[in-house]
Design a protein around this motif. Sequence first.
Motif, PDB file in Angstrom:
ATOM      1  N   VAL A  10       0.841  -1.198   0.000  1.00 55.06           N
ATOM      2  CA  VAL A  10       0.000   0.000   0.000  1.00 55.06           C
ATOM      3  C   VAL A  10       0.875   1.246   0.000  1.00 55.06           C
ATOM      4  O   VAL A  10       1.978   1.250   0.528  1.00 55.06           O
ATOM      5  N   SER A  11       0.376   2.280  -0.647  1.00 54.26           N
ATOM      6  CA  SER A  11       1.012   3.586  -0.538  1.00 54.26           C
ATOM      7  C   SER A  11      -0.053   4.549  -0.042  1.00 54.26           C
ATOM      8  O   SER A  11      -1.222   4.188   0.047  1.00 54.26           O
ATOM      9  N   ALA A  14      -2.608   4.851  -3.000  1.00 56.01           N
ATOM     10  CA  ALA A  14      -3.331   3.751  -3.630  1.00 56.01           C
ATOM     11  C   ALA A  14      -2.962   2.414  -3.012  1.00 56.01           C
ATOM     12  O   ALA A  14      -1.929   2.267  -2.365  1.00 56.01           O
ATOM     13  N   ASN A  15      -3.849   1.445  -3.209  1.00 54.30           N
ATOM     14  CA  ASN A  15      -3.529   0.068  -2.893  1.00 54.30           C
ATOM     15  C   ASN A  15      -2.830  -0.506  -4.106  1.00 54.30           C
ATOM     16  O   ASN A  15      -3.410  -0.573  -5.180  1.00 54.30           O
TER      17      ASN A  15
ATOM     18  N   ARG B  38     -10.157   8.109  -4.545  1.00 55.83           N
ATOM     19  CA  ARG B  38      -8.827   8.355  -3.990  1.00 55.83           C
ATOM     20  C   ARG B  38      -8.875   8.380  -2.475  1.00 55.83           C
ATOM     21  O   ARG B  38      -7.959   7.928  -1.790  1.00 55.83           O
ATOM     22  N   ARG B  41      -8.945   4.889  -1.254  1.00 57.27           N
ATOM     23  CA  ARG B  41      -7.703   4.168  -1.514  1.00 57.27           C
ATOM     24  C   ARG B  41      -6.622   4.531  -0.517  1.00 57.27           C
ATOM     25  O   ARG B  41      -5.720   3.745  -0.253  1.00 57.27           O
ATOM     26  N   SER B  42      -6.662   5.752   0.004  1.00 56.29           N
ATOM     27  CA  SER B  42      -5.568   6.177   0.870  1.00 56.29           C
ATOM     28  C   SER B  42      -5.788   5.737   2.310  1.00 56.29           C
ATOM     29  O   SER B  42      -4.918   5.893   3.141  1.00 56.29           O
ATOM     30  N   PRO B  44      -6.215   2.586   3.819  1.00 56.03           N
ATOM     31  CA  PRO B  44      -5.486   1.456   4.410  1.00 56.03           C
ATOM     32  C   PRO B  44      -4.089   1.832   4.879  1.00 56.03           C
ATOM     33  O   PRO B  44      -3.620   1.321   5.899  1.00 56.03           O
ATOM     34  N   TYR B  45      -3.437   2.734   4.158  1.00 53.28           N
ATOM     35  CA  TYR B  45      -2.068   3.121   4.497  1.00 53.28           C
ATOM     36  C   TYR B  45      -2.012   3.721   5.895  1.00 53.28           C
ATOM     37  O   TYR B  45      -1.234   3.281   6.744  1.00 53.28           O
TER      38      TYR B  45
END
Lengths: 140, 287
Positions: A10-11, A14-15, B38, B41-42, B44-45
């Motif tokens: 992960v970043s 994005a995944n 977006r 998506r961010s 989980p980090y």
Amino acid sequence: MAMTVHVDIVSAEANIYSGMAEMVIAPAVQGEVGILPLHAQYITPLSEGAVRLKLGNDKEESFYVSGGFLEVQPHVVTILSDTALRAHDIDEKAALEAKKNAEKLLSDKQADFEYAKAEAELAAAMLQLRALARLRKLKK
Amino acid sequence: MASGKEIRTKIASIKSTQKITRAMEMVAASKMRKAQDRMYRSRPYAEKIRAVIGHLAHAHPEYKHPYMIPREVKRIGVIIVSSDRGLCGGLNTNIFKLSISAMKEWQDKGFEIDLCTIGNKAASFFKRLGGNIVAQPTNLGDMPSLEDLIGAVKVMLDAYNDGKIDQLFVVYNNFVNTMTQKPTLQQLLPIKADEEDEKLVHHWDYIYEPDSQEVLDGLLMRYIESLVYQSVVENIASEQAARMVAMKSASDNAGNLIDEFQLAYNKARQAAITQELSEIVAGAAAV
């Protein structure tokens, strides 16, 4: 079937990857490391390079990371990837730029600032006009 | 009563305005969907880093990072996230209201305030207000990357490390859903201890390479950055949602206006015809 471990890359933006792999090879700062399933808990920063995943049946996938962290649990491997090249001097430069920008904003008397001020004054003037018009109507 | 031609030009101009607002509504809707993606998506980090930090803090109670120790407050840093463009309803106004009421409270307590403004609207607003702006990132646009924020965040983190500021907050619009965006004030530093973390019982510890402090330092910096990034992305999703709603109501209002003017125009036209007819009839009768 060979043992597998769950891998998440992960970043912040994005995944990048999520799935099973037989082995994870990552560029840790002190040298490349290979992680097999049931590895002990382990954490290390990564340097720039390729992360390779062995998926079994001689299949391999690789991802480029510019840095980040590798976290290992017996059944889960997580790679926290950086989105940008990080180095002290690059960060320093970006910080300076942000500072300069703020200074420029504060010293720049013209442009947007003037516009915003004019806009506020215009709104105030409009309100006064409207109040005047209402007063006139009342007098009539 | 206004003449027919006057009303006709007015209707035409409102129609073209309506076309623009409708187009903006559609653009905002598609941008909102992307921004929302977006945003998810961010997540989980930040969650992952939070879990690791929670564990590290617990496994090493003897090493306390400065980011985790509350200290006496003299100066406060605030990162204010706003949009670059207007026409998005009360979105920015809500943010400014919240920031100002918080800042007023701090100033009453005698704290000083350093600002970092993200987005043109906040920059020009707080400049006019006379705020002490210490950092501002440039050209974020609709799709900012974390890279664009590193500099501004570093200025604030450095200020914290040097003891110039003792607390760091971020103000942004929390995207609840398309209709609701909640202005939110969130404390970044010092990191508040999570109650859940306390409950966890750890029977193991990581193997660290090279050592735990270095790992923790790097992780904490990235954690703060990812939180700021998250708030920026969330604010963009909020901006697009607010713009979509504002433009939708603008299009609806334009439609109502057009209906009203159309009615007035028809009446004026009918009146003109009636008058002309009666004049002709009167003329014929006179002959």
